[in-house]
Design a protein around this motif. Structure first.
Motif, mmCIF file in Angstrom:
data_model
loop_
_atom_site.group_PDB
_atom_site.id
_atom_site.type_symbol
_atom_site.label_atom_id
_atom_site.label_comp_id
_atom_site.label_asym_id
_atom_site.label_seq_id
_atom_site.Cartn_x
_atom_site.Cartn_y
_atom_site.Cartn_z
ATOM 1 N N GLY A 197 0.820 -1.219 0.000
ATOM 2 C CA GLY A 197 0.000 0.000 0.000
ATOM 3 C C GLY A 197 0.843 1.252 0.000
ATOM 4 N N SER A 198 1.871 1.260 0.832
ATOM 5 C CA SER A 198 2.654 2.488 0.945
ATOM 6 C C SER A 198 3.405 2.789 -0.346
ATOM 7 N N GLN A 199 3.705 1.757 -1.113
ATOM 8 C CA GLN A 199 4.404 2.013 -2.377
ATOM 9 C C GLN A 199 3.489 2.663 -3.403
ATOM 10 N N ILE A 200 2.192 2.366 -3.278
ATOM 11 C CA ILE A 200 1.247 3.004 -4.197
ATOM 12 C C ILE A 200 0.967 4.431 -3.728
ATOM 13 N N VAL A 201 0.806 4.567 -2.398
ATOM 14 C CA VAL A 201 0.590 5.897 -1.824
ATOM 15 C C VAL A 201 1.741 6.823 -2.209
ATOM 16 N N ARG A 259 -4.480 6.848 0.632
ATOM 17 C CA ARG A 259 -4.737 5.501 1.168
ATOM 18 C C ARG A 259 -6.134 5.035 0.812
ATOM 19 N N VAL A 297 -6.028 3.827 -2.592
ATOM 20 C CA VAL A 297 -5.422 2.499 -2.680
ATOM 21 C C VAL A 297 -6.475 1.433 -2.381
ATOM 22 N N ALA A 330 -3.426 -4.146 1.850
ATOM 23 C CA ALA A 330 -2.509 -3.041 1.531
ATOM 24 C C ALA A 330 -1.402 -2.919 2.571
ATOM 25 N N ASP A 331 -1.699 -3.366 3.789
ATOM 26 C CA ASP A 331 -0.714 -3.275 4.870
ATOM 27 C C ASP A 331 0.359 -4.344 4.791
#
Lengths: 424, 333
Positions: free
Chosen positions: B110-114, B130, B133, B147-148
Motif C-alpha cells: 500500500g505504501s508504495q502506491i501511496v 490511502r 489504494v 494493503a498493509d
C-alpha cells in the motif's frame, strides 16, 4: 479527458474511512518479535556459558600461577602462605574452582583482583569497560555511517571520478599500518598543530580541582548521549515517517534536534560539568577519527557492491518509472535494500576492532579494558583477566543481539518463527 | 482525435563491447486515446526496448539513432528530465515484466502506491491516497486490508494485481503492460486480462500490451503490431492482422500456436532462429527464414507500406489470405 479519481471505486468508495495502514500488522509483529527475542536471549546465555568455560580453562592452562608471584614472598611464613592460598581458593581442584566461579558469576561476584588486591574485579570493570565500549561503539557507528553514505554515493555514480577517488582513498586507509597511522595523526593534530590532546582520557590539570570524579561525569555523559540519541531518533521518526517529506517537516525535525542538544548543553552548563564533558570529548576525537579512517572503507566497499546489485533490481526500475525523484529512488529503494547485508558487517567490525582494542588503547594511552586485560594476563591475575575477557564477550553478544533485532526490524522478510518466510 | 502516442521512425541501438546491437530499427506507430495496441514477437525482438524507450528508461549504453516519440504532442526526449519525471506515472505508467520483483520488499504494498500518488498529486493528502489504494485494490480484486502487507506475503497473482493497481494509481492516459501475465498460469492470466480490459474500457485509457503470446494479444488488442528482429513487420487493426495476415512472419507466428476450438492440426513452426542483431541479414531481416524470399528480399530492405486502410506491412512479397479461415495462397510449407 481523464475522469476524476472517484471513478476508480465508484462513488461509494469516497465515503469509506481510510484504512489504517500498519496498526494490526505492527501488533502482530511485536508479538512474534518478542517471542523471537526471548528465544534469542536463551541462545545467547548458552553461548555465554560456553564462552566462559573456554575462557576459564584457557586461563588455567596458562603457565605459572599467582602463587609464584604473589605467594612466593619469603617474608610471609609458610603457614600464612598456605592460609592465603586457601583463602583465595587456589588449593582446590580446578574443576571445583570453575564451578564456584560460575556460581559466583551469576550472583554478581567476580572475585577480587590479585594485582589490585583487595579491589573487587567488578569495580575495575565498571570503571574501565564503559570507556572502551563508548570509544569503540562511537568509532564504529561513525565509520559505518561514513561508509554507508559514501558507498551509496559511489555506487550511484559508478565509474565517476568520485567513485575512483573514494575507492583509492578508502583502500589506502584500510590497508595502512594502524599504529603508524595513529602516530602520524597524533603528530599532526596533537603535536604540530597542537589542536587536540596528545593522549589519555582526561586532562589531569583541569580535573585536579574538579568537584566530581571523572567516572561520574563520564557516566552522566554516556547517559545524556543515549537520551539525546533516543530523542533525536523519535523526533525524526515522528516528523519524517510520512511519505511526503516536506521542507517544513525537515526544518521542524532539525529545529527540535537543535533544541534537544541545546537543552542538554544548558543542563551540563548549569550543573557545572560542561567543561569536563568537553574535555573528555576532546580526548575522544583523535582515537575515534583514527578508527573511523581505518575502518570506513570496509563498509563503503561492501555497501557499494551490495548497491550495485540492488540497482539492477526491477523495483528500482519501477521506482524510476513511477517518477520518483532521483534521491528517493537511490535512498528508499536501492540503498535501503543494499543496507541489509551491511548491517552484519557492523557487528563484525565492532568485534574485530574491540579485539584489537589494545593497540588503540596503547597508542592513545586510553585507560580502557584492553590495557587492564593485557596487564592482568601478564601478571597472572586470573580473576581480573577472566572478568575482563568475559565482559568483553558479554558486550559483543549483546551487540550481536542488537544487530539481530535491527536486522529483523529492517527486513520484513525475516521470519521470527525460525522458518524462512514463504515466497510468492 | 489526435494520436496520444506517436512513435516515428524510432531507431535505438545498444552499444556493447562486441558492437552495436540494433534492438529497435525504424519503428513507427501511433496510438489514439482509448485504443489498445498489442506488440507481439519472439523473445529478443525489441518489444521491451520499445516500451523502455517510451518510458525513457533506457540503460546507459542505449543510443537513439534517429526518430521521435511524442506523447500528447510533446517530444519525450526533448523534455527536461524533471519535466518528464512528472509525466511518468501521471500520464504514462507501466506494468512490469516480472511483476514479482517490481515491488520493493521492505515496504508495504500500500505504501508504495501511496508514495506514487503523493509524489504526483501534491494536493492529495496521504489519507486520501490511502483511500484511493483501497479503491484500487477493490477494483483489481485484492482485499483492501492487504494493503498493509509486504510483497513477500502476497501470492504471485496478487502481486500481479497489486502492480496493476499501482499502474492505475495516478489515472494515467497510457499504460504499457510488458508481459503482464506471462508468469501466471493460464486461468489466472485469462481472468486478469479480462479485468484489465474491463477497467481500460471503463475509463477510456490507452494501453500497450507487450507479449510473445499471440493469444494474449488477440484477446485484448484493437491494433496489433508484429515485431521481428527490432523491426515492425506488420501493423494493423486486430481483425485485419489476425484474419488476413499479410506478412509471412505473422502468418507463421499465428500457425505456431494451437487453437483449442479449431480443427486438430500439426503446428507449423518457423524454421531457423532470429538473427543476431549485431549483424542482421541484408534486405528483409526475416528473409533467411522466409519461404517466400526472393532476390529482392535479400537485397532491399522493405519499407512499411499501406496494405489496407489501417494496415501496413513491410514485405516485398506478402501473403494473401482473402478472408478469415481462407486457404493460404503461395508456396506450401
Amino acid at each position: 479527458m481523464i475522469p476524476g479519481h472517484a471513478r476508480a471505486g465508484g462513488p461509494s468508495g469516497a465515503l469509506r474511512p481510510a484504512p489504517r495502514f500498519g496498526r494490526e500488522q505492527l501488533k502482530a509483529r511485536v508479538i512474534t518479535m518478542r517471542r523471537y527475542m526471548l528465544g534469542r536471549v536463551g541462545q545467547l546465555v548458552l553461548t555465554l556459558l560456553i564462552y566462559m568455560t573456554m575462557v576459564y580453562f584457557l586461563m588455567q592452562a596458562m603457565p605459572g600461577d599467582i602463587s609464584q608471584v604473589y605467594l612466593a614472598n619469603p617474608r610471609i611464613p609458610q603457614a600464612a602462605r598456605l592460609e592465603l592460598k586457601k583463602q583465595l581458593g587456589l588449593d582446590r581442584p580446578p574443576f571445583f574452582q570453575y564451578l564456584s566461579y560460575i556460581k559466583n558469576f551469576f550472583t554478581g561476584n567476580l572475585g577480587v583482583s590479585f594485582s589490585h588486591y583487595p579491589r573487587p574485579v567488578w569495580d575495575i570493570l565498571v570503571e574501565r569497560l564503559p570507556r572502551t565500549i563508548v570509544l569503540f561503539v562511537t568509532a564504529n557507528c561513525l565509520s559505518f555511517y561514513v561508509g554507508f553514505v559514501l558507498g551509496r554515493i559511489i555506487a550511484w555514480q559508478r565509474g565517476a571520478t568520485v567513485d575512483r577517488m573514494a575507492t583509492v582513498v578508502g583502500i589506502t586507509f584500510w590497508t595502512a599500518f594502524y599504529p603508524l597511522l595513529s602516530l602520524i595523526l597524533i603528530w599532526l593534530f596533537a603535536f604540530t598543530l597542537n589542536r587536540l590532546p596528545l593522549n589519555q582520557f582526561i586532562e589531569p590539570a583541569l580535573w585536579i580541582k574538579a568537584p566530581f570524579t571523572s567516572n561520574t561525569v563520564f557516566g552522566y555523559m554516556v547517559l545524556g548521549a543515549s537520551v539525546i540519541a533516543l530523542a533525536v531518533f523519535l523526533i525524526f521518526w515522528v516528523f519524517r515517517r510520512g511519505l511526503r517529506r516536506t521542507r517544513r517537516s525537515a526544518a521542524m525535525a532539525w529545529a527540535m534536534t537543535a533544541g534537544v542538544i541545546g537543552l542538554a548543553i544548558w543542563i551540563a552548563h548549569a550543573t557545572g560539568t560542561l567543561i569536563y564533558i568537553w574535555d573528555i570529548i576532546r580526548h575522544m576525537i583523535l582515537p575515534v577519527c583514527t578508527l573511523t579512517l581505518i575502518n570506513f572503507a570496509g563498509t563503503m566497499l561492501l555497501m557499494r557492491d551490495s548497491m550495485l546489485e540492488t540497482v539492477q533490481e526491477d523495483y528500482v526500475m519501477a521506482a524510476r518509472a513511477k517518477g520518483l525523484p532521483d534521491n528517493v529512488v537511490r535512498d528508499r529503494y536501492a540503498a535501503r535494500n543494499a543496507l541489509l547485508p551491511t548491517v552484519t558487517s557492523l557487528v563484525l567490525s565492532l568485534a574485530s576492532s574491540m579485539s584489537g582494542g589494545l593497540v588503540t588503547e596503547t597508542m592513545f594511552s586510553w585507560p580502557g579494558i584492553g590495557q587492564v586485560l593485557f596487564r592482568a594476563a601478564i601478571g597472572n591475575d586470573y580473576p581480573l583477566a577472566t572478568g575482563a575477557l568475559v565482559f568483553t564477550g558479554v558486550f559483543l553478544l549483546v551487540a550481536h543481539f542488537v544487530a539481530d533485532v535491527l536486522y529483523a526490524f529492517l527486513d520484513p522478510r525475516i521470519s521470527y518463527t525460525g522458518q524462512p518466510a514463504a515466497e510468492g | 482525435m489526435d494520436a496520444l502516442l506517436s512513435v516515428e521512425d524510432f531507431t535505438m541501438h545498444y552499444r556493447t563491447k562486441a558492437g552495436w546491437v540494433q534492438a529497435v530499427d525504424g519503428v513507427s506507430f501511433a496510438l489514439k486515446r482509448g485504443q489498445a495496441l498489442g506488440l507481439v514477437g519472439e523473445s529478443g525482438c525489441g518489444k521491451t526496448s520499445v516500451a523502455m524507450s517510451i518510458m525513457r528508461l533506457l540503460p546507459y549504453n542505449a543510443e537513439i539513432k534517429h526518430g521521435r516519440i511524442t506523447l500528447g504532442g510533446r517530444d519525450v526526449y526533448a523534455m527536461a528530465s524533471e519535466e518528464f519525471r512528472q509525466v511518468r506515472w501521471k500520464e504514462i505508467s507501466m506494468i512490469f515484466q516480472a511483476a514479482m520483483n517490481a515491488l520493493n520488499p521492505v515496504y508495504t504494498v500500500g505504501s508504495q502506491i501511496v508514495e506514487a500518488i503523493v509524489e504526483h498529486e501534491p494536493e492529495t493528502t496521504e489519507e486520501q491516497a490511502r483511500r484511493r489504494v483501497a479503491e484500487l485494490f477493490d477494483l483489481v480484486g485484492i482485499p483492501a486490508d492487504r494493503a498493509d502487507h509486504y510483497p513477500h506475503e502476497y501470492s504471485g497473482g496478487m502481486k500481479q494485481r497489486a502492480v496493476i493497481a499501482m499502474a492505475l494509481a495516478c489515472n494515467p492516459s497510457l499504460i504499457i503492460a510488458d508481459e503482464p501475465t506471462t508468469a501466471l498460469d493460464v486461468i489466472v492470466q485469462d481472468k486478469i486480462l479480462r479485468e484489465m480490459e474491463e477497467i481500460r474500457r471503463r475509463i477510456n485509457m490507452s494501453m500497450i500490451y507487450i507479449s510473445h503470446d499471440i493469444s494474449v494479444i488477440a484477446e485484448v488488442s484493437d491494433i496489433v503490431g508484429v515485431m521481428y528482429a527490432g523491426k515492425l513487420m506488420e501493423i494493423g487493426e486486430a481483425d485485419d492482422v489476425f484474419k488476413r495476415p499479410r506478412h509471412p512472419y505473422t502468418y507463421g507466428l499465428m500457425h505456431a500456436y494451437p487453437s483449442i476450438l479449431g480443427a486438430k492440426r500439426d503446428l507449423a513452426t518457423i524454421p531457423g532462429e532470429p538473427p543476431n542483431l549485431m549483424a542482421p541479414p541484408a534486405g528483409c531481416r526475416f528473409n533467411p527464414r522466409c519461404d517466400r524470399a526472393t532476390d529482392e528480399c535479400r537485397a532491399v530492405e522493405p519499407k512499411l507500406i499501406k496494405a489496407g486502410p489501417e494496415h501496413r506491412i513491410a514485405c516485398h512479397n506478402p501473403v494473401w489470405t482473402p478472408s478469415s479461415g481462407g486457404e493460404r495462397v503461395g508456396a506450401a510449407r
